[in-house]
Design a protein around this motif. Structure first.
Motif, mmCIF file in Angstrom:
data_model
loop_
_atom_site.group_PDB
_atom_site.id
_atom_site.type_symbol
_atom_site.label_atom_id
_atom_site.label_comp_id
_atom_site.label_asym_id
_atom_site.label_seq_id
_atom_site.Cartn_x
_atom_site.Cartn_y
_atom_site.Cartn_z
ATOM 1 N N VAL A 139 0.868 -1.179 0.000
ATOM 2 C CA VAL A 139 0.000 0.000 0.000
ATOM 3 C C VAL A 139 0.905 1.228 0.000
ATOM 4 O O VAL A 139 1.517 1.549 1.022
ATOM 5 N N PRO A 140 1.020 1.922 -1.124
ATOM 6 C CA PRO A 140 1.858 3.124 -1.133
ATOM 7 C C PRO A 140 1.289 4.174 -0.185
ATOM 8 O O PRO A 140 0.065 4.304 -0.073
ATOM 9 N N PRO A 141 2.120 4.914 0.516
ATOM 10 C CA PRO A 141 1.608 6.019 1.338
ATOM 11 C C PRO A 141 0.795 6.969 0.474
ATOM 12 O O PRO A 141 1.087 7.154 -0.710
ATOM 13 N N TYR A 142 -0.217 7.578 1.059
ATOM 14 C CA TYR A 142 -1.114 8.435 0.292
ATOM 15 C C TYR A 142 -0.368 9.604 -0.339
ATOM 16 O O TYR A 142 0.495 10.227 0.283
ATOM 17 N N LEU A 154 -0.720 -1.892 6.735
ATOM 18 C CA LEU A 154 -1.855 -1.377 7.508
ATOM 19 C C LEU A 154 -1.554 0.029 8.014
ATOM 20 O O LEU A 154 -2.431 0.902 8.038
ATOM 21 N N GLU A 155 -0.306 0.249 8.409
ATOM 22 C CA GLU A 155 0.087 1.584 8.847
ATOM 23 C C GLU A 155 0.009 2.578 7.686
ATOM 24 O O GLU A 155 -0.418 3.728 7.861
ATOM 25 N N ASN A 156 0.405 2.132 6.491
ATOM 26 C CA ASN A 156 0.334 3.000 5.322
ATOM 27 C C ASN A 156 -1.107 3.377 4.988
ATOM 28 O O ASN A 156 -1.371 4.484 4.512
ATOM 29 N N LEU A 157 -2.037 2.456 5.218
ATOM 30 C CA LEU A 157 -3.449 2.753 4.961
ATOM 31 C C LEU A 157 -3.914 3.960 5.769
ATOM 32 O O LEU A 157 -4.754 4.747 5.315
#
Length: 205
Positions: free
Chosen positions: A67-70, A159-162
């Motif tokens: 999940v790439p950081p936003y 999950l943290e990136n989400l």
């Protein structure tokens, strides 16, 4: 006839006919309940392992279920756009990040630059999970309950990136969205769900 052509014929003759009414309903639109982020690995079939029918899962697949950081700058926009669409347009109720045993992408996080020299795009993509690699080596020296599988650590990092997605954080606070971190053991056919309260992956029974 090629193998794929034969499988298409079998699908139309058997699977499609069995769920003909469902396909007719889905023709007008979709309303999946879950965004499922998984690895590209051919051994991982989200609909198969969750026993889901067409229309239930909005699936995003990439190497190492990252999940790439936003960001709104256009980098890694394919995965970011899919997450954005799933949450803001389709209004999914759940997001699952699913890693798996013996993940080639995760094992590549531990390889040297020379070993990845022929895969520049893979190397660049995996750089998004540098925190996973760092955490893995850190955990080797710490007494923690979470198993040391790098695939599991990677799930937790994603999950943290989400949570860097403002609309995800907002919906979690509103209790209109749930996030889950799963580890799929291919040889056992078992799913383990991450419990952040104890920092441990617990079997789904």
């Amino acid at each position: 006839m090629s193998l794929l052509h034969k499988k298409i014929k079998d699908f139309k003759q058997y699977s499609y006919e069995r769920h003909k009414n469902l396909f007719s309903e889905l023709a007008s639109g979709q309303a999946p309940h879950t965004l499922f982020i998984s690895c590209c690995d051919s051994r991982v079939l989200p609909s198969f392992i969750t026993n889901s029918l067409p229309g239930e899962l909005f699936i995003v697949r990439n190497i190492a279920n990252i999940v790439p950081p936003y960001s709104t700058k256009g980098e890694y926009s394919s995965t970011i756009a899919a997450i954005e669409y799933a949450v803001l347009v389709l209004k999914v109720q759940n997001i699952v990040v699913c890693g798996h045993s013996n993940c080639g992408g995760c094992s590549s996080l531990l390889k040297s630059d020379d070993e990845l020299s022929l895969l520049p795009n893979v190397k660049r993509w995996l750089s998004l999970s540098e925190n996973t690699r760092v955490k893995y080596f850190q955990n080797l020296d710490e007494d923690i309950r979470m198993p040391y599988h790098i695939e599991m650590i990677n799930v937790v990092m994603q999950l943290e990136n989400l949570m860097t997605y403002p609309f995800i954080e907002e919906r979690i606070k509103q209790k209109s969205l749930n996030t889950y971190g799963w580890y799929y053991s291919i040889d056992k056919g078992e799913i383990f769900d991450y419990n952040p309260a104890v920092k441990y992956f617990e079997p789904v029974i």
